[in-house]
Write an enzyme that holds these catalytic residues in place. Structure first.
Site, short mmCIF file in Angstrom:
data_model
loop_
_atom_site.label_atom_id
_atom_site.label_comp_id
_atom_site.label_asym_id
_atom_site.label_seq_id
_atom_site.Cartn_x
_atom_site.Cartn_y
_atom_site.Cartn_z
N GLY A 6 0.82 -1.22 0.00
CA GLY A 6 0.00 0.00 0.00
C GLY A 6 0.85 1.26 0.00
O GLY A 6 0.50 2.27 0.61
N GLY A 9 -0.54 4.85 -0.81
CA GLY A 9 -1.59 5.44 0.04
C GLY A 9 -1.08 6.67 0.77
O GLY A 9 0.09 7.03 0.66
N GLN A 10 -1.98 7.30 1.54
CA GLN A 10 -1.63 8.55 2.23
C GLN A 10 -0.42 8.37 3.14
O GLN A 10 0.50 9.20 3.13
CB GLN A 10 -2.83 9.03 3.07
CG GLN A 10 -2.56 10.35 3.78
CD GLN A 10 -3.56 10.65 4.89
OE1 GLN A 10 -4.41 9.82 5.25
NE2 GLN A 10 -3.45 11.83 5.46
N ARG A 34 -2.05 -0.09 -7.30
CA ARG A 34 -2.38 0.94 -8.30
C ARG A 34 -1.25 1.95 -8.38
O ARG A 34 -0.41 2.04 -7.49
CB ARG A 34 -3.69 1.64 -7.90
CG ARG A 34 -3.63 2.26 -6.51
CD ARG A 34 -4.96 2.85 -6.08
NE ARG A 34 -4.95 3.17 -4.66
CZ ARG A 34 -4.41 4.28 -4.15
NH1 ARG A 34 -3.82 5.16 -4.98
NH2 ARG A 34 -4.43 4.52 -2.85
N TYR A 132 -15.00 -1.24 7.72
CA TYR A 132 -13.56 -0.95 7.91
C TYR A 132 -13.15 -1.23 9.36
O TYR A 132 -12.18 -1.96 9.62
CB TYR A 132 -13.33 0.52 7.55
CG TYR A 132 -12.03 1.13 7.92
CD1 TYR A 132 -11.96 2.11 8.91
CD2 TYR A 132 -10.86 0.78 7.26
CE1 TYR A 132 -10.76 2.71 9.24
CE2 TYR A 132 -9.65 1.39 7.59
CZ TYR A 132 -9.61 2.36 8.57
OH TYR A 132 -8.42 2.96 8.89
N ILE A 162 -5.04 11.15 10.25
CA ILE A 162 -3.65 11.58 10.02
C ILE A 162 -3.62 12.70 8.99
O ILE A 162 -4.25 12.60 7.92
CB ILE A 162 -2.78 10.38 9.62
CG1 ILE A 162 -2.70 9.42 10.82
CG2 ILE A 162 -1.39 10.82 9.19
CD1 ILE A 162 -1.88 8.19 10.61
C1 VAH Z 1 -10.35 7.01 7.89
N1 VAH Z 1 -8.16 8.07 7.95
O1 VAH Z 1 -10.78 8.13 7.94
C2 VAH Z 1 -8.87 6.84 8.26
C3 VAH Z 1 -8.71 6.55 9.72
C4 VAH Z 1 -9.34 7.22 12.04
C5 VAH Z 1 -9.57 7.42 10.60
O2 VAH Z 1 -8.88 5.22 10.00
O3 VAH Z 1 -11.01 6.07 7.56
#
Ligand code: VAH
Length: 312
Positions: A6, A9-10, A34, A132, A162
Site C-alpha cells: 500500500g 496510500g496517504q 495501483r 472498515y 492523520i
Molecule cells: C479514515 N483516515 O478516515 C482513516 C482513519 C481514524 C480514521 O482510520 O477512515
C-alpha cells in the site's frame, strides 16, 4: 530488508521515503495495486504475495494496504477482501518466510458509540460500526492469534485521523482535515462533510511516521501490550481547524454540510488516551493543532508557489 504494501496510500507515500532514509533505498521494497510503483501487488492475490515475500525475504513488513472507512461503507466486499483477506495473506507469508516483525495499522474506527468519548483508553470496548472498523478489529485479533500460535511479532497501532502536507488522503472520514488546508491555500470556500463540532483524535503525518518506525524498532520487551496501542496526537473538530486557519488567513470561509461521513465520525471517540504508548516505548507527538496548521499552510503554500513559478 523491508517490504511495504500500500505504498501509494496517504501514509505509504511518506513512510517509504522515511524508511529509505533510515535503512537505505536498496533495502526498502514497496508495492501497491495501483499507480506508478516498482512492484505491482494486489494483496488479495495469495500466490503473488507469497511469491514476493519468498523472493524478498524481508525482516519486516509494513502492511498498509487497506480500504478506508468511507469507501468501505460503499464497497464492503472489496473492503473485507483487502482489509482482512489481504492481511491474512501477509500473516501467512510472514510465518512461512520467518519475517521478524509485521506492522498492522489499526484505527480508532475499532471503537464504537459505547466506548468512552474522551481519552478513550487502549482497553475500551471495541464494537465498531463500519466494515472498515470491523475488519480492523478482526485484524487485531488475528495479530494476537499469530503471535500466540506462531510467535510472530505483529505490532498494532490504532491510528487517529492523520494529517500531512506530503500526500493526499483517500476514502477516509478524516480526509477533510487535509483538504481544508488545500482549500485555504487555494483561496476556496471549503465545504466540510462533518458538522462543525465533530471532534476526532488527529495526528500529524510526520509524528505518525516517526512514531510508527520508533515502535517497530523498539525492543520486544518494551511492548508490554501485545494487543497494540492507541497513537494519540490532539483532538480537533472542523471548527477548530477553521479557527486555526482563520487566525492566519482571516478571509478563509467554510460551510458545514454533514454527509454520511459525519455519522461515521459520530461513532468514533473524540480523543484518545495514549499514555500506555508513552510509558512503554516513549511515544511523544510533537505537533499540536497550531503547529500543524502553520506547517500545513507553509508547505502547501510553498508547493503551490513552486508550481506557479514552474508554469510561468
Ligand atoms: C479514515 N483516515 O478516515 C482513516 C482513519 C481514524 C480514521 O482510520 O477512515
Amino acid at each position: 530488508r523491508i517490504l511495504v504494501t500500500g505504498c501509494n496510500g496517504q501514509i505509504g507515500q511518506v513512510l517509504v521515503p522515511a524508511l529509505q532514509q533510515r535503512y537505505g533505498k536498496q533495502n526498502v521494497f514497496h508495492s501497491d495495486v495501483r499507480g506508478d510503483v516498482p512492484i505491482h501487488l494486489d494483496v488479495t492475490d495469495t500466490t503473488a504475495l507469497l511469491k514476493l515475500v519468498q523472493e524478498i525475504r524481508p525482516t519486516m513488513i509494513y502492511h498498509l494496504a487497506a480500504v478506508l472507512s468511507a469507501t468501505g461503507e460503499r464497497d464492503p466486499v472489496r473492503a473485507w477482501q483487502v482489509n482482512l483477506n489481504g492481511y491474512f495473506n501477509v500473516l501467512e507469508a510472514a510465518v512461512a518466510c520467518k519475517v521478524e516483525r509485521v506492522f498492522f495499522p489499526s484505527t480508532i474506527a475499532v471503537y464504537g458509540p459505547d466506548a468512552p468519548r474522551e481519552a478513550t483508553p487502549d482497553d475500551a470496548p471495541t464494537r465498531p460500526t463500519t466494515i472498515y472498523g470491523i475488519a480492523k478489529a478482526a485484524g487485531e485479533n488475528l495479530a494476537a492469534w499469530y503471535r500466540k500460535k506462531h510467535g510472530l511479532d505483529v505490532r498494532v497501532l490504532r491510528y487517529p485521523g492523520i494529517i500531512g502536507w506530503e500526500s493526499a488522503p483517500g476514502g477516509g472520514t478524516t480526509d477533510y482535515a487535509v483538504e481544508i488546508y488545500h482549500a485555504a491555500v487555494d483561496g476556496q470556500r471549503f465545504r466540510c462533510p462533518l458538522s462543525a463540532q465533530r471532534a476526532l483524535p488527529m495526528l500529524a503525518m510526520a509524528d505518525a511516521v516517526r512514531g510508527t518506525i520508533e515502535y517497530m524498532e523498539a525492543d520486544a520487551e518494551k511492548i508490554l501490550q501485545p494487543s497494540g496501542y492507541n497513537l494519540g496526537g490532539f483532538s480537533g473538530a472542523p471548527a477548530d481547524f477553521a479557527g486555526a486557519i482563520q487566525q492566519r488567513m482571516p478571509d478563509f470561509a467554510i460551510d458545514y454540510v454533514p454527509d454520511h461521513r459525519d455519522a461515521i465520525a459520530a461513532s468514533w471517540p473524540e480523543g484518545l488516551n495514549d499514555s500506555a504508548a508513552r510509558r512503554d516505548w516513549g511515544w511523544q507527538p510533537q505537533y499540536d493543532l497550531q503547529a500543524l496548521t502553520a506547517a500545513m499552510l507553509g508547505h502547501i503554500g510553498a508547493a503551490r508557489a513552486a508550481r506557479a513559478a514552474e508554469a510561468a
